[in-house]
Design a protein around this motif. Sequence first.
Motif, short mmCIF file in Angstrom:
data_model
loop_
_atom_site.label_atom_id
_atom_site.label_comp_id
_atom_site.label_asym_id
_atom_site.label_seq_id
_atom_site.Cartn_x
_atom_site.Cartn_y
_atom_site.Cartn_z
N ARG A 474 21.57 -59.89 -75.84
CA ARG A 474 20.81 -58.65 -76.06
C ARG A 474 21.41 -57.89 -77.24
O ARG A 474 22.47 -58.22 -77.75
N ARG A 475 20.74 -56.83 -77.65
CA ARG A 475 21.18 -56.08 -78.83
C ARG A 475 22.57 -55.47 -78.65
O ARG A 475 23.31 -55.33 -79.63
N TYR A 476 22.93 -55.14 -77.44
CA TYR A 476 24.24 -54.54 -77.24
C TYR A 476 25.38 -55.56 -77.33
O TYR A 476 26.55 -55.19 -77.27
N GLU A 491 21.92 -52.04 -80.78
CA GLU A 491 21.13 -51.25 -79.84
C GLU A 491 21.02 -49.80 -80.31
O GLU A 491 20.00 -49.14 -80.07
N THR A 496 15.91 -49.69 -77.55
CA THR A 496 14.82 -50.34 -76.82
C THR A 496 13.63 -49.40 -76.67
O THR A 496 13.78 -48.25 -76.25
#
Length: 514
Positions: A474-476, A491, A496
């Motif tokens: 995920r972006r994080y 993120e 999101t």
Amino acid sequence: MPDAIRNLTFTLVEIATFFGAAVVAILVVWVAIAYVIDITQKKHAIRRNFPVIGRFRYFFEHLGEFFRQYFFAMDREELPFNRAERAWVYRSAKNVDNTVAFGSTRNLTHAGEVIFLNCPFPTLEEDAVPPREITLGEGFARTPYSTSSIFNISGMSYGAISRPAVLALSHGAKEAGVWMNTGEGGLTKYHLEGGCDLVFQIGTAKYGARTEEGALSDEKLVQIAAHEQVRMFEIKMSQGAKPGKGGILPGGKVTQEIAAIRGIPEGKSSISPNGHPEIRNVDDLIDMIHHIREVTGKPVGFKAVIGAYGFLDTLFKRIHERGLEYAPDFITIDSADGGTGAAPQSLIDYVGLTIKESLPLVVDKLMEYGLRHRIKVICSGKLITPSGVAWALCMGADFIVSARGYMFALGCIQALQCNKNTCPTGVTTHDPELQKGLDPANKAVRVANYAKKMAYEVGVIAHSCGVREPRELRRYHAHIITDSSFSTSLETLFPTRQVRPEYAEEVVKLVQSE
């Protein structure tokens, strides 16, 4: 005494002449042996096409490591792909040791560089799982397509690349379990021979699926779809290296066979229209997607480089108004720094958004309109190493495709002669003398090695980040270096998006149906 000196001098001359002749004889014998070895071996296209002389490439490449320290560019300063990137692909394709020593040559304070955040408790090997399977067209196409592959072969038409290159890619893709896009040049027996999954691309000229007048032929679509290997259809709206310009195949590469496949004159340049005459607005695009899916029964999407992006809002609104059955099953996003065999430099250098900007933009728009579960995202554009592929997964891509990465696996040396029919490695030429250097059987193994190594090393990054498989990134999980030389979370840069309230109920139903 003078006679003795003369005799000694004569003797020395004789000895020197003898040894000189011996050296020349040995050199001639070596050249002859090397020539025979080079001309008969099938592993190295350069040596087969340029026997003996081609051997010096490896010698000079080795010396380059030393000369670059003092005179020339470092590994990461060459374009469009630097030596470090190409070397990783070459080593992976040859299935040799891919480790490096002494430290990174990457500038870890350079703006735009991506860094992944390792987890203090990484995923153990016994806890890792294979990439999850994704289904395209489920509930909307009569024959949906399910695959777990992450890194697939992007569109390269027979014409842009050679017959042995197509054969090697087809067989290698089958071995690695990845799909191959036909490119806009039509479906050939060489694509089918390897037995891999295929995505049939419909370009603006409709090559391979056109009537005599150049319109889309339903009859030919049915014939193409009848091949079980053809899993999906992709409408090519635009290409990253030349958005707003159709395909360009120079006349020198339009052989009799290619002309017959495309339905065009032999030896005449193949210039595709710069857009589909039938698609002049969002509704036209939706209609064509729906029509092709109805005719073929298989998932249909479109490929585009993102520039003016306001049309995405219009497109996604109209999909909700007309029904999810009118949505594309996937969108392929091409990057402005994508590759091509021939294009105007003004388009290559100055038009379109790169994948770093367009991928999060499209993914976020899909989330905002509640279509993320319905429409899958495929992305392309200079993603030839594990870091690029892992970044794309973090940003929300479902699949990544590459053309130039697989060209390197075939042996491409970035000679930049793709448009001249003089490619020294046989990848993009139709000159039989140059094609003979590319042995399909040998290169198919390298294609498969590259795809497998990519999947493995993307998994290594994912496990370091503490997830079980790459599609859980995920972006994080990643940071990007800013102008201040410090990093910030992806993120934070791309938070999101929330689904618009008016589409929330529809999203719930779609998720439950899956």
